[in-house]
Design a protein around this motif. Sequence first.
Motif, mmCIF file in Angstrom:
data_model
loop_
_atom_site.group_PDB
_atom_site.id
_atom_site.type_symbol
_atom_site.label_atom_id
_atom_site.label_comp_id
_atom_site.label_asym_id
_atom_site.label_seq_id
_atom_site.Cartn_x
_atom_site.Cartn_y
_atom_site.Cartn_z
ATOM 1 N N GLY A 196 -117.033 -79.137 31.304
ATOM 2 C CA GLY A 196 -115.876 -79.294 32.288
ATOM 3 C C GLY A 196 -114.483 -79.341 31.769
ATOM 4 O O GLY A 196 -114.205 -79.769 30.567
ATOM 5 N N TYR A 197 -113.572 -79.017 32.534
ATOM 6 C CA TYR A 197 -112.150 -78.919 32.057
ATOM 7 C C TYR A 197 -111.262 -78.903 33.516
ATOM 8 O O TYR A 197 -111.786 -78.500 34.540
ATOM 9 N N PHE A 198 -109.956 -79.159 33.416
ATOM 10 C CA PHE A 198 -108.960 -79.178 34.376
ATOM 11 C C PHE A 198 -107.930 -77.921 34.094
ATOM 12 O O PHE A 198 -107.356 -77.752 32.711
ATOM 13 N N VAL A 199 -107.625 -77.237 34.752
ATOM 14 C CA VAL A 199 -106.374 -76.210 34.777
ATOM 15 C C VAL A 199 -105.336 -76.547 35.467
ATOM 16 O O VAL A 199 -105.262 -77.478 36.269
ATOM 17 N N PHE A 200 -103.949 -76.179 35.230
ATOM 18 C CA PHE A 200 -102.756 -76.602 35.602
ATOM 19 C C PHE A 200 -102.489 -76.406 37.079
ATOM 20 O O PHE A 200 -102.177 -77.008 37.768
ATOM 21 N N HIS A 201 -102.638 -74.927 37.435
ATOM 22 C CA HIS A 201 -102.792 -74.440 38.709
ATOM 23 C C HIS A 201 -103.718 -73.499 39.128
ATOM 24 O O HIS A 201 -104.479 -72.875 38.344
ATOM 25 N N ASP A 202 -104.122 -73.547 40.323
ATOM 26 C CA ASP A 202 -105.018 -72.810 41.018
ATOM 27 C C ASP A 202 -105.087 -71.216 40.828
ATOM 28 O O ASP A 202 -104.766 -70.565 41.902
ATOM 29 N N VAL A 224 -101.540 -76.332 43.369
ATOM 30 C CA VAL A 224 -101.735 -75.202 43.918
ATOM 31 C C VAL A 224 -100.670 -74.547 43.546
ATOM 32 O O VAL A 224 -100.526 -73.104 43.362
ATOM 33 N N ASN A 225 -99.475 -74.950 43.738
ATOM 34 C CA ASN A 225 -97.883 -74.417 43.497
ATOM 35 C C ASN A 225 -97.563 -74.887 42.282
ATOM 36 O O ASN A 225 -96.965 -75.864 42.178
ATOM 37 N N PRO A 226 -97.313 -73.882 41.140
ATOM 38 C CA PRO A 226 -97.096 -74.756 39.790
ATOM 39 C C PRO A 226 -95.613 -75.124 40.048
ATOM 40 O O PRO A 226 -95.131 -76.158 38.915
ATOM 41 N N VAL A 227 -94.760 -74.819 40.978
ATOM 42 C CA VAL A 227 -93.304 -75.126 40.922
ATOM 43 C C VAL A 227 -93.128 -76.666 41.343
ATOM 44 O O VAL A 227 -92.532 -77.347 41.326
ATOM 45 N N ILE A 228 -94.392 -77.089 42.148
ATOM 46 C CA ILE A 228 -94.415 -78.453 42.838
ATOM 47 C C ILE A 228 -95.366 -79.482 42.012
ATOM 48 O O ILE A 228 -96.328 -79.193 41.539
ATOM 49 N N GLN A 229 -94.892 -80.725 41.739
ATOM 50 C CA GLN A 229 -95.519 -81.526 40.830
ATOM 51 C C GLN A 229 -96.689 -82.165 41.774
ATOM 52 O O GLN A 229 -96.513 -82.277 42.840
#
Length: 314
Positions: free
Chosen positions: A206-212, A231-236
């Motif tokens: 398992g792992y997490f990615v920064f954005h979808d 979902v949107n990398p511009v929004i924290q």
Amino acid sequence: MTHKNTFLYAGLSAALLMGSAFAAQATVVTSIKPLGFIASAITDGVTDTQTLLPDGASAHDYALRPSDVKRLQDATLVVWIGPEMESFMTRTVSQMPAPKQLTLTALTPVKSLLIKGSDDDGDDHHGHNHDTENRDEDHHHGEYNMHIWMSPEIARRSAVAIHDKLVELMPQNKAKLDANLQAFEANLASTDQQITKELAPLKGKGYFVFHDAYGYYEKHYGLTSLGHFTVNPVIQPGAQRLHEIRTQLVEQKAVCVFAEPQFRPAVIEAVARGTSVRMGTLDPLGTAIKPGKESYMQFLTQLANQYQSCLKGE
């Protein structure tokens, strides 16, 4: 120089000028670099392929410059995903003649392979920060996941569509375009086979990615994503979402968290701090790869190596 020679010279010069003008014009312009990887394999030895978005820019918040508009208008063919992904291009592309544009998500062979966006998967990945949630949803790419360049099969179908369009636009180059498509499909098949073999041992880690952005790639190769920060990398991401991820990291459900070259938020380091989780980087745009006939294969392979290096702990 005789009058006749002058006339011939003038005619030849005009023909050469017209030929060079066509050569300068005969350009395929893609919205983002990975589409440029696919297109440049088909255009190899036929015409030039250019990418609209500069390295480091994101389709999530890009705005067209006047020079970009001119490049789109002057292109022989514009290849883009569609208005749900590159909304900044919609107005300019809609004013272009239909034969000069290729909207990949509008193609029947591509539509049949689209997967739902994560807003529909029941995962409350926004947390309960309603302001962030609303803005995040507004920016999500409609009903479907629009990161279609991550799918080897959609890439193959896109290559076929680019080939078919170019054969219509420049039938004199059909033989070369046919050969390029055949080579692309063969290279893609062997690369895909190799990556499938390499990534097989990573299933279940398992792992997490920064954005979808990786859903198609993960589905194709059977990787086990536990979710994404945003979902949107511009929004924290909101506080609730970060708390959920932190809990899973502490419980060691994840081996890795992946950042991206364009987005290395301190929030990822803060969430991972004090846990045994490793940090990696995934490049969803192939920033360092130079477009060419092998570049899409290099892109898929680079992603495979990035997943392996973190998940294996090398």
